[in-house]
Design a protein around this motif. Structure first.
Motif, PDB file in Angstrom:
ATOM      1  N   ASN A  43       9.584   4.059   6.117  1.00  0.00           N
ATOM      2  CA  ASN A  43       9.944   3.434   7.395  1.00  0.00           C
ATOM      3  C   ASN A  43      10.382   4.467   8.426  1.00  0.00           C
ATOM      4  N   ASP A  44      11.037   5.541   7.970  1.00  0.00           N
ATOM      5  CA  ASP A  44      11.391   6.612   8.904  1.00  0.00           C
ATOM      6  C   ASP A  44      10.128   7.166   9.555  1.00  0.00           C
ATOM      7  N   ALA A  45       9.124   7.442   8.746  1.00  0.00           N
ATOM      8  CA  ALA A  45       7.875   8.001   9.256  1.00  0.00           C
ATOM      9  C   ALA A  45       7.175   7.023  10.197  1.00  0.00           C
ATOM     10  N   LEU A  46       7.179   5.750   9.837  1.00  0.00           N
ATOM     11  CA  LEU A  46       6.530   4.748  10.699  1.00  0.00           C
ATOM     12  C   LEU A  46       7.234   4.632  12.041  1.00  0.00           C
ATOM     13  N   ARG A  47       8.563   4.706  12.045  1.00  0.00           N
ATOM     14  CA  ARG A  47       9.295   4.650  13.313  1.00  0.00           C
ATOM     15  C   ARG A  47       8.986   5.865  14.173  1.00  0.00           C
ATOM     16  N   THR A  48       8.864   7.014  13.548  1.00  0.00           N
ATOM     17  CA  THR A  48       8.540   8.230  14.292  1.00  0.00           C
ATOM     18  C   THR A  48       7.152   8.137  14.914  1.00  0.00           C
ATOM     19  N   ILE A  49       6.193   7.631  14.149  1.00  0.00           N
ATOM     20  CA  ILE A  49       4.829   7.470  14.663  1.00  0.00           C
ATOM     21  C   ILE A  49       4.808   6.456  15.808  1.00  0.00           C
ATOM     22  N   ALA A  50       5.536   5.366  15.647  1.00  0.00           N
ATOM     23  CA  ALA A  50       5.594   4.357  16.715  1.00  0.00           C
ATOM     24  C   ALA A  50       6.187   4.949  17.985  1.00  0.00           C
ATOM     25  N   ALA A  51       7.198   5.803  17.829  1.00  0.00           N
ATOM     26  CA  ALA A  51       7.819   6.429  19.002  1.00  0.00           C
ATOM     27  C   ALA A  51       6.833   7.359  19.699  1.00  0.00           C
ATOM     28  N   ALA A  52       5.991   8.042  18.921  1.00  0.00           N
ATOM     29  CA  ALA A  52       4.990   8.922  19.519  1.00  0.00           C
ATOM     30  C   ALA A  52       3.977   8.118  20.338  1.00  0.00           C
ATOM     31  N   ARG A  53       3.580   6.958  19.811  1.00  0.00           N
ATOM     32  CA  ARG A  53       2.628   6.142  20.557  1.00  0.00           C
ATOM     33  C   ARG A  53       3.264   5.590  21.833  1.00  0.00           C
ATOM     34  N   THR A  54       4.517   5.175  21.732  1.00  0.00           N
ATOM     35  CA  THR A  54       5.236   4.685  22.911  1.00  0.00           C
ATOM     36  C   THR A  54       5.328   5.777  23.967  1.00  0.00           C
ATOM     37  N   TRP A  55       5.595   7.008  23.530  1.00  0.00           N
ATOM     38  CA  TRP A  55       5.652   8.141  24.463  1.00  0.00           C
ATOM     39  C   TRP A  55       4.334   8.265  25.222  1.00  0.00           C
ATOM     40  N   ALA A  56       3.214   8.196  24.504  1.00  0.00           N
ATOM     41  CA  ALA A  56       1.909   8.331  25.149  1.00  0.00           C
ATOM     42  C   ALA A  56       1.671   7.202  26.149  1.00  0.00           C
ATOM     43  N   GLU A  57       2.033   5.986  25.772  1.00  0.00           N
ATOM     44  CA  GLU A  57       1.842   4.841  26.659  1.00  0.00           C
ATOM     45  C   GLU A  57       2.687   4.982  27.918  1.00  0.00           C
ATOM     46  N   GLU A  58       3.943   5.377  27.741  1.00  0.00           N
ATOM     47  CA  GLU A  58       4.843   5.489  28.884  1.00  0.00           C
ATOM     48  C   GLU A  58       4.409   6.614  29.824  1.00  0.00           C
ATOM     49  N   ARG A  59       4.007   7.744  29.256  1.00  0.00           N
ATOM     50  CA  ARG A  59       3.560   8.853  30.102  1.00  0.00           C
ATOM     51  C   ARG A  59       2.291   8.493  30.860  1.00  0.00           C
ATOM     52  N   ASN A  60       1.460   7.665  30.255  1.00  0.00           N
ATOM     53  CA  ASN A  60       0.197   7.341  30.900  1.00  0.00           C
ATOM     54  C   ASN A  60       0.351   6.348  32.046  1.00  0.00           C
ATOM     55  N   VAL A  61       1.492   5.689  32.143  1.00  0.00           N
ATOM     56  CA  VAL A  61       1.709   4.747  33.249  1.00  0.00           C
ATOM     57  C   VAL A  61       1.607   5.491  34.579  1.00  0.00           C
ATOM     58  N   GLU A  62       2.360   6.579  34.709  1.00  0.00           N
ATOM     59  CA  GLU A  62       2.309   7.362  35.950  1.00  0.00           C
ATOM     60  C   GLU A  62       0.962   8.036  36.113  1.00  0.00           C
ATOM     61  N   ASN A  63       0.399   8.508  35.006  1.00  0.00           N
ATOM     62  CA  ASN A  63      -0.911   9.146  35.053  1.00  0.00           C
ATOM     63  C   ASN A  63      -1.975   8.181  35.562  1.00  0.00           C
ATOM     64  N   LEU A  64      -1.946   6.954  35.067  1.00  0.00           N
ATOM     65  CA  LEU A  64      -2.911   5.935  35.501  1.00  0.00           C
ATOM     66  C   LEU A  64      -2.740   5.611  36.972  1.00  0.00           C
ATOM     67  N   ALA A  65      -1.486   5.469  37.405  1.00  0.00           N
ATOM     68  CA  ALA A  65      -1.229   5.152  38.818  1.00  0.00           C
ATOM     69  C   ALA A  65      -1.775   6.257  39.724  1.00  0.00           C
ATOM     70  N   ALA A  66      -1.561   7.513  39.331  1.00  0.00           N
ATOM     71  CA  ALA A  66      -2.054   8.627  40.137  1.00  0.00           C
ATOM     72  C   ALA A  66      -3.580   8.646  40.145  1.00  0.00           C
ATOM     73  N   ALA A  67      -4.197   8.399  38.982  1.00  0.00           N
ATOM     74  CA  ALA A  67      -5.661   8.391  38.909  1.00  0.00           C
ATOM     75  C   ALA A  67      -6.248   7.306  39.808  1.00  0.00           C
ATOM     76  N   GLN A  68      -5.615   6.144  39.804  1.00  0.00           N
ATOM     77  CA  GLN A  68      -6.100   5.050  40.646  1.00  0.00           C
ATOM     78  C   GLN A  68      -5.925   5.366  42.128  1.00  0.00           C
ATOM     79  N   GLN A  69      -4.822   6.035  42.467  1.00  0.00           N
ATOM     80  CA  GLN A  69      -4.608   6.441  43.861  1.00  0.00           C
ATOM     81  C   GLN A  69      -5.717   7.370  44.335  1.00  0.00           C
ATOM     82  N   TYR A  70      -6.001   8.394  43.536  1.00  0.00           N
ATOM     83  CA  TYR A  70      -7.032   9.359  43.940  1.00  0.00           C
ATOM     84  C   TYR A  70      -8.410   8.711  43.969  1.00  0.00           C
ATOM     85  N   ALA A  71      -8.680   7.826  43.002  1.00  0.00           N
ATOM     86  CA  ALA A  71      -9.979   7.150  42.981  1.00  0.00           C
ATOM     87  C   ALA A  71     -10.179   6.284  44.215  1.00  0.00           C
ATOM     88  N   ALA A  72      -9.057   5.769  44.753  1.00  0.00           N
ATOM     89  CA  ALA A  72      -9.120   4.941  45.964  1.00  0.00           C
ATOM     90  C   ALA A  72      -9.078   5.782  47.237  1.00  0.00           C
TER      91      ALA A  72
END
Length: 214
Positions: free
Chosen positions: A115-144
Motif C-alpha cells: 500500500n505504501d508503494a501504491l500511494r506513492t505511485i498514485a501521488a506521482a500520477r496526481t503530480w502529472a495531472e496537476e502539472r498538466n493543468v497549467e500546461n494545457l491552458a497555455a497550449a490552448q492559449q497559444y493554439a488560439a
C-alpha cells in the motif's frame, strides 16, 4: 581590480529574457518562474543578483524609475549582451537532470508495504495531472493565438511539446506501475518481476540501437 562575477546558465537565461524586452527585477523573477521555472527552477533570492552580474559585465544596463511612490530598477539588454547571448547559444548545453523522490522511494519498496508503494505511485500520477493543468491552458492559449508573447510561439512550442510528452509519460508509467504493484504479494520483498515484462522493457530500451542500425 576585482574579477567580474562568473556568468552561469541562470545568468544567460535572464539575459535571454532581457532580449525579449526590458524588465524590473520583480518582473524578471515572475517571468523566469512562468516561462523557465519548469526547466530551470531557481530560488527568487538568487535571481535578484543575476541582473547585477549582467550590468557589471556591460551586458545589460539599469535605469532607476519611480512607479507611483515606489522606486524600481528596470534592466535592458545591451548590444554586447546580445552578442554574448548569441555566443552562448552556439554551445549545445547539458542534458536534463532528473530528481524524482517518489521513484527513489519505489526503488526501496521492499522495506515498506504494498500500500505504501501504491500511494506513492498514485501521488506521482496526481503530480502529472496537476502539472498538466497549467500546461494545457497555455497550449490552448497559444493554439488560439492568444498566448503571452504570441510572436515567440515557435520557441515556446518546443518546451511546451516536451512537457506535454513528459507529463503524459509520467501518467502512463504510473498506470503501468500501479498494475504491476497490484499484482505483488502483501510483502513487497517477495515480489518477482515477470520475464515478459523485463523482456518488453529491454525491447523498448533498444530504441537507440535500432535507430543507429537504421
Amino acid at each position: 581590480m576585482s574579477t567580474p562575477p562568473r556568468l552561469t546558465a541562470t545568468t544567460y537565461a535572464v539575459l535571454g529574457l532581457l532580449a525579449v524586452q526590458p524588465w524590473s527585477t520583480y518582473e524578471l523573477t515572475r517571468q523566469m518562474d512562468r516561462t523557465l521555472g519548469r526547466v530551470w527552477p531557481r530560488a527568487q533570492s538568487k535571481l535578484y543578483e543575476e541582473p547585477k552580474k549582467l550590468v557589471a559585465r556591460g551586458l545589460a544596463e539599469a535605469v532607476d524609475e519611480t512607479v507611483g511612490r515606489r522606486p524600481r530598477t528596470v534592466y535592458s539588454i545591451t548590444d554586447a549582451g546580445r552578442r554574448a547571448l548569441a555566443e552562448w547559444l552556439q554551445e549545445p548545453g547539458e542534458g536534463p537532470v532528473l530528481e524524482f523522490e517518489q521513484l527513489v522511494k519505489l526503488s526501496f519498496a521492499e522495506h515498506g508495504t504494498r500500500n505504501d508503494a501504491l500511494r506513492t505511485i498514485a501521488a506521482a500520477r496526481t503530480w502529472a495531472e496537476e502539472r498538466n493543468v497549467e500546461n494545457l491552458a497555455a497550449a490552448q492559449q497559444y493554439a488560439a493565438g492568444e498566448g503571452p508573447f504570441q510572436h515567440r510561439a515557435a520557441q515556446a512550442m518546443l518546451a511546451g511539446a516536451f512537457f506535454t510528452e513528459y507529463y503524459a509519460m509520467v501518467g502512463r508509467w504510473a498506470d503501468w506501475a500501479r498494475e504491476q504493484v497490484e499484482g505483488w504479494p502483501e510483502d513487497p520483498a517477495a515480489a518477482a518481476a515477470g520475464p515478459d515484462d523485463l523482456a518488453a522493457i529491454a525491447e523498448r530500451a533498444g530504441w537507440s540501437a535500432r535507430e543507429r542500425r537504421d
